[in-house]
Design a protein around this motif. Structure first.
Motif, PDB file in Angstrom:
ATOM      1  N   LYS A 287     -76.458 -24.699  24.703  1.00  0.00           N
ATOM      2  CA  LYS A 287     -75.531 -24.339  25.152  1.00  0.00           C
ATOM      3  C   LYS A 287     -75.242 -22.682  24.389  1.00  0.00           C
ATOM      4  O   LYS A 287     -76.149 -22.345  23.772  1.00  0.00           O
ATOM      5  CB  LYS A 287     -74.570 -24.965  24.215  1.00  0.00           C
ATOM      6  N   ILE A 288     -73.933 -22.227  25.081  1.00  0.00           N
ATOM      7  CA  ILE A 288     -73.801 -21.322  24.268  1.00  0.00           C
ATOM      8  C   ILE A 288     -72.609 -21.372  23.119  1.00  0.00           C
ATOM      9  O   ILE A 288     -71.824 -21.172  23.934  1.00  0.00           O
ATOM     10  CB  ILE A 288     -72.952 -20.197  25.503  1.00  0.00           C
ATOM     11  N   THR A 289     -73.477 -20.248  22.442  1.00  0.00           N
ATOM     12  CA  THR A 289     -72.282 -20.909  20.832  1.00  0.00           C
ATOM     13  C   THR A 289     -71.619 -19.360  20.954  1.00  0.00           C
ATOM     14  O   THR A 289     -71.415 -18.659  21.535  1.00  0.00           O
ATOM     15  CB  THR A 289     -73.052 -20.660  19.790  1.00  0.00           C
ATOM     16  N   ASN A 290     -70.110 -19.497  19.647  1.00  0.00           N
ATOM     17  CA  ASN A 290     -68.883 -18.460  20.448  1.00  0.00           C
ATOM     18  C   ASN A 290     -68.603 -17.965  20.882  1.00  0.00           C
ATOM     19  O   ASN A 290     -68.006 -17.052  21.400  1.00  0.00           O
ATOM     20  CB  ASN A 290     -69.688 -17.077  18.824  1.00  0.00           C
TER      21      ASN A 290
ATOM     22  N   PRO B 184     -73.730 -15.783  33.248  1.00  0.00           N
ATOM     23  CA  PRO B 184     -74.564 -16.749  33.022  1.00  0.00           C
ATOM     24  C   PRO B 184     -72.502 -17.724  33.119  1.00  0.00           C
ATOM     25  O   PRO B 184     -72.161 -17.630  32.416  1.00  0.00           O
ATOM     26  CB  PRO B 184     -75.494 -17.914  31.771  1.00  0.00           C
ATOM     27  N   ARG B 185     -73.229 -18.962  34.628  1.00  0.00           N
ATOM     28  CA  ARG B 185     -72.535 -19.566  34.899  1.00  0.00           C
ATOM     29  C   ARG B 185     -72.833 -21.033  35.021  1.00  0.00           C
ATOM     30  O   ARG B 185     -74.027 -20.800  34.484  1.00  0.00           O
ATOM     31  CB  ARG B 185     -72.182 -19.587  36.671  1.00  0.00           C
ATOM     32  N   HIS B 186     -72.068 -21.855  35.255  1.00  0.00           N
ATOM     33  CA  HIS B 186     -72.263 -23.376  35.051  1.00  0.00           C
ATOM     34  C   HIS B 186     -73.535 -23.508  35.416  1.00  0.00           C
ATOM     35  O   HIS B 186     -73.931 -24.260  34.866  1.00  0.00           O
ATOM     36  CB  HIS B 186     -71.195 -24.549  35.470  1.00  0.00           C
TER      37      HIS B 186
ATOM     38  N   ARG C 234     -79.340 -24.953  35.445  1.00  0.00           N
ATOM     39  CA  ARG C 234     -80.873 -24.727  35.352  1.00  0.00           C
ATOM     40  C   ARG C 234     -81.767 -24.107  33.544  1.00  0.00           C
ATOM     41  O   ARG C 234     -82.594 -24.809  34.435  1.00  0.00           O
ATOM     42  CB  ARG C 234     -80.838 -23.018  36.098  1.00  0.00           C
ATOM     43  N   TRP C 235     -81.056 -24.180  33.066  1.00  0.00           N
ATOM     44  CA  TRP C 235     -82.024 -23.398  31.756  1.00  0.00           C
ATOM     45  C   TRP C 235     -82.416 -24.799  31.300  1.00  0.00           C
ATOM     46  O   TRP C 235     -83.454 -24.800  30.330  1.00  0.00           O
ATOM     47  CB  TRP C 235     -80.886 -22.430  30.332  1.00  0.00           C
TER      48      TRP C 235
END
Length: 337
Positions: free
Chosen positions: A61-64, A190-192, A197-198
């Motif tokens: 997940k991307i935080t902040n 980055p998109r959903h 993929r990550w």
């Protein structure tokens, strides 16, 4: 009558692709040779097997995300946090280790003044903070090594980044900070689909390091419940209402959404139907496991119990057969057709 293996492989790849894409749409795949189809089907069988066995799911997940100002001031605070102000070792894109307050200060100065530079304050995001996590009990060294390989694969184009592994919580996790601008000046956006993929690549690297890991969309596993973030829970406990927080959907709303996304059930049903007619015993066993898996999905257990229909037999008496009993408990798709 058993189906030819090439037909079963094609059905598996087609419906598996639909199931594991997010949302339930898949792009037109290139035509596959027999060997290519066989390899894709083998990978799909492995992915389905991991899902059926409930292999631990990775979290990326991307935080902040809500922060609007992401200048060097915010970046500096985050680097201090993930390094515990120099006490936890950082590792950069070159494999160099950064430990101690002085080394941390040198790093932040290099990020601020080197390359494209990062202004002290900015209305644009300058660094992406990414969290890579696994459930408690996962080998921590493997998580760190997999995070290193993942970062090199995704961002090893000369882009600056650092990561830190935290061992002070039950969940082994790694904080990865990546500069938005690459060496060519292009900004990371980055998109959903990129996040999915990550997840898949992080899971692949974990498996390479001996850790069973999976990366499937929540919908494919019948998971519908979403829980508020810890910060939101603490604010509500203090009697505060988050400014941009939306209430969670009700069970009825979740169930209605799942009716609209019936493609999940269709995908599992079609794969099970094809596998049940395979000449291979392993495929037929997997078809049975699919039926049990779908029947035990959280969306099945959590769906609202329908109200009992009024008994109209008194007004319209007639012969009753054993098959005319209550079917309110028959939830879930008929994957055996």
């Amino acid at each position: 009558m058993p189906y030819p293996k090439i037909y079963i492989d094609a059905m598996l790849v087609n419906w598996g692709d639909r199931l594991f894409q997010e949302p339930l749409r898949h792009a037109r795949a290139p035509r596959l040779s027999r060997a290519g189809l066989r390899d894709e089907a083998a990978r799909m069988r492995a992915r389905i097997a991991r899902t059926l066995s409930r292999t631990p799911e990775v979290m990326v997940k991307i935080t902040n995300k809500a922060a609007s100002a992401q200048g060097m001031g915010a970046v500096r605070r985050h680097l201090r946090y993930i390094s515990r102000n120099g006490r936890v070792e950082l590792e950069d894109q070159n494999g160099d280790r950064i430990a101690g307050v002085d080394a941390l200060r040198d790093l932040t100065q290099a990020w601020q003044l080197g390359g494209w530079g990062i202004p002290e304050s900015s209305t644009r995001r300058e660094v992406f903070n990414i969290l890579l996590s696994m459930p408690p009990g996962t080998d921590r060294r493997a998580v760190r090594d997999a995070a290193r390989d993942f970062a090199a694969q995704e961002f090893g184009d000369g882009r600056a980044y650092v990561f830190a592994a935290h061992d002070d919580e039950a969940h082994p996790h790694v904080h990865l900070s990546v500069q938005v601008r690459g060496p060519d000046g292009r900004r990371l956006n980055p998109r959903h689909k990129d996040l999915q993929r990550w997840r898949e690549r992080f899971a692949e690297h974990l498996r390479e390091h001996g850790v069973e890991a999976n990366a499937t969309p929540r919908r494919a596993r019948g998971v519908t419940k979403r829980y508020p973030k810890p910060a939101v829970v603490h604010m509500i406990a203090r009697g505060e209402m988050p400014r941009y927080w939306k209430p969670l959907p009700t069970d009825t709303q979740r169930d209605a959404a799942w009716v609209a996304h019936g493609g999940v059930f269709a995908a599992w049903r079609e794969m099970a139907y094809a596998m049940a007619r395979s000449r291979e015993r392993e495929d037929r066993v997997m078809a049975v496991e699919m039926a049990y898996f779908v029947g035990g999905m959280p969306v099945q257990r959590d769906r609202p119990v329908p109200e009992q229909a009024p008994d109209v037999r008194r007004e319209h008496p007639g012969p009753q057969t054993p098959e005319a009993g209550d079917r309110s408990r028959d939830v879930g798709p008929d994957v055996d057709r």
